[in-house]
Scaffold this motif. Sequence first.
Motif, PDB file in Angstrom:
ATOM      1  N   ALA A 148       0.835  -1.208   0.000  1.00 36.86           N
ATOM      2  CA  ALA A 148       0.000   0.000   0.000  1.00 36.86           C
ATOM      3  C   ALA A 148       0.867   1.254   0.000  1.00 36.86           C
ATOM      4  CB  ALA A 148      -0.926  -0.009   1.216  1.00 36.86           C
ATOM      5  N   GLU A 149       2.006   1.178   0.669  1.00 35.81           N
ATOM      6  CA  GLU A 149       2.905   2.330   0.746  1.00 35.81           C
ATOM      7  C   GLU A 149       3.481   2.660  -0.640  1.00 35.81           C
ATOM      8  OE1 GLU A 149       2.251   0.612   4.603  1.00 35.81           O
ATOM      9  OE2 GLU A 149       3.011  -0.317   2.750  1.00 35.81           O
ATOM     10  N   LYS A 150       3.852   1.633  -1.401  1.00 36.20           N
ATOM     11  CA  LYS A 150       4.421   1.879  -2.726  1.00 36.20           C
ATOM     12  C   LYS A 150       3.359   2.385  -3.698  1.00 36.20           C
ATOM     13  CE  LYS A 150       7.913  -0.581  -4.291  1.00 36.20           C
ATOM     14  NZ  LYS A 150       8.799  -1.686  -4.743  1.00 36.20           N
ATOM     15  N   VAL A 151       2.148   1.856  -3.596  1.00 40.74           N
ATOM     16  CA  VAL A 151       1.066   2.349  -4.449  1.00 40.74           C
ATOM     17  C   VAL A 151       0.846   3.833  -4.198  1.00 40.74           C
ATOM     18  CG1 VAL A 151      -1.410   2.223  -4.922  1.00 40.74           C
ATOM     19  CG2 VAL A 151      -0.098   0.110  -4.656  1.00 40.74           C
ATOM     20  N   LYS A 152       0.750   4.206  -2.940  1.00 40.13           N
ATOM     21  CA  LYS A 152       0.514   5.607  -2.578  1.00 40.13           C
ATOM     22  C   LYS A 152       1.703   6.483  -2.987  1.00 40.13           C
ATOM     23  CE  LYS A 152      -1.740   8.910  -0.272  1.00 40.13           C
ATOM     24  NZ  LYS A 152      -0.737   9.986  -0.162  1.00 40.13           N
ATOM     25  N   ALA A 153       2.922   5.986  -2.809  1.00 46.66           N
ATOM     26  CA  ALA A 153       4.108   6.772  -3.161  1.00 46.66           C
ATOM     27  C   ALA A 153       4.142   7.080  -4.648  1.00 46.66           C
ATOM     28  CB  ALA A 153       5.374   6.024  -2.745  1.00 46.66           C
ATOM     29  N   LEU A 154       3.790   6.105  -5.484  1.00 46.69           N
ATOM     30  CA  LEU A 154       3.790   6.332  -6.932  1.00 46.69           C
ATOM     31  C   LEU A 154       2.679   7.290  -7.326  1.00 46.69           C
ATOM     32  CD1 LEU A 154       4.885   5.833  -9.723  1.00 46.69           C
ATOM     33  CD2 LEU A 154       3.538   3.719  -9.841  1.00 46.69           C
ATOM     34  N   GLU A 155       1.518   7.128  -6.737  1.00 46.83           N
ATOM     35  CA  GLU A 155       0.421   8.055  -7.017  1.00 46.83           C
ATOM     36  C   GLU A 155       0.835   9.484  -6.683  1.00 46.83           C
ATOM     37  OE1 GLU A 155      -2.808   6.573  -4.674  1.00 46.83           O
ATOM     38  OE2 GLU A 155      -3.439   5.107  -6.184  1.00 46.83           O
ATOM     39  N   ASP A 156       1.459   9.664  -5.539  1.00 44.39           N
ATOM     40  CA  ASP A 156       1.887  11.003  -5.111  1.00 44.39           C
ATOM     41  C   ASP A 156       2.963  11.552  -6.043  1.00 44.39           C
ATOM     42  OD1 ASP A 156       0.127  10.881  -3.015  1.00 44.39           O
ATOM     43  OD2 ASP A 156       1.649  10.370  -1.508  1.00 44.39           O
ATOM     44  N   TYR A 157       3.905  10.688  -6.442  1.00 41.44           N
ATOM     45  CA  TYR A 157       4.978  11.128  -7.331  1.00 41.44           C
ATOM     46  C   TYR A 157       4.408  11.626  -8.660  1.00 41.44           C
ATOM     47  CZ  TYR A 157       8.972  11.052 -10.462  1.00 41.44           C
ATOM     48  OH  TYR A 157       9.925  11.414 -11.389  1.00 41.44           O
ATOM     49  N   LEU A 158       3.520  10.848  -9.243  1.00 44.10           N
ATOM     50  CA  LEU A 158       2.948  11.236 -10.539  1.00 44.10           C
ATOM     51  C   LEU A 158       2.159  12.536 -10.418  1.00 44.10           C
ATOM     52  CD1 LEU A 158       1.743   7.749 -11.866  1.00 44.10           C
ATOM     53  CD2 LEU A 158       3.801   9.014 -12.514  1.00 44.10           C
ATOM     54  N   LYS A 159       1.408  12.672  -9.337  1.00 39.62           N
ATOM     55  CA  LYS A 159       0.642  13.904  -9.130  1.00 39.62           C
ATOM     56  C   LYS A 159       1.567  15.097  -8.975  1.00 39.62           C
ATOM     57  CE  LYS A 159      -2.892  15.943  -6.132  1.00 39.62           C
ATOM     58  NZ  LYS A 159      -3.755  15.725  -4.925  1.00 39.62           N
TER      59      LYS A 159
END
Length: 312
Positions: A148-159
């Motif tokens: 879940a942490e990696k999913v959220k980290a990638l979402e935040d990075y792209l945003k």
Amino acid sequence: MQHNKILYTFLMLLGLFSSASAQKKMAVTIDDLTNMSVGKDPELIRYVNTEIVKTCVKYQVPAIGFVNETHLYKNNQLDSTGVEFLKIWVDNKLELGNHTYSHADYNKVTEEQFFEEIEKGQLITSQLIKPAKVKYFRHPFLHRGNTAEKVKALEDYLKDHNMVEAPVTLDNSEWIYAAAYKKAFDADDDVMKDSIANSYVSYMISKIRYYEKSSHTLFDRNISQILLVHDNLLNAEHLDELLEAIQKEGYQFVSLEEALKDPAYKSEDNVVAGWGISWLQRWAITQKQPKKFYKGEPLCPDFIQEYSGISE
């Protein structure tokens, strides 16, 4: 599921969906430019990219190609020939997106390593498409993160970097067909090449129909679909037949940007897994659809798997 149906009904009442927008729509996305499947023969790579682009232009497909910039280098030096292959796409007004530098698997590297792959993966592309920006990102292997942490980290990075995730609804095993086709090509076996190509088109149409059914189950309609195929010899020589067959299914080809306007792409996705699947299946898992939802998915034929040496 009920939430998505209510949202769609609300938008219909607002008049945001006209009868014209109800036409079947499909965005064509092409991964692994320029490419990973035909070796290092520059003339063969030129042939593959030239033919795929010509076919997209012929069928007026506003396709987007997702680039692995590692293929633009030879002996750690930028290769002008590799850049020339990308320019074939740009010169024909086809969009380019980011597929990481070396097709890195997010599940096997750290977040920091993966973000470096994204940044390194668009250095040349950004120069080629100026003044436009690289907008879309496609996950290698469709891996969004296995925690879940990696999913959220990638979402935040792209945003944070003004990039948009490029989902896939029409997932398939075209890459296994491509491996089989390249093997037949290397063996100069025209009979096998024809058998593979004929099976490829019928298989892909069966996949499209399967995901249409999934879409109707989730949304009571066929959403704007997003097709994934690859930059390979199979599509250089047979994308023409596939696009014609898709048109006969009633589809209009649209840009990725247009497809993503469909409110279905705002659906909740809370899947955390080590595998990559269609977003329709991700939404179904999130909605806790019963097992029968997933039944009947067409599989890559045994003769393709056996000939390629790759199991689905």
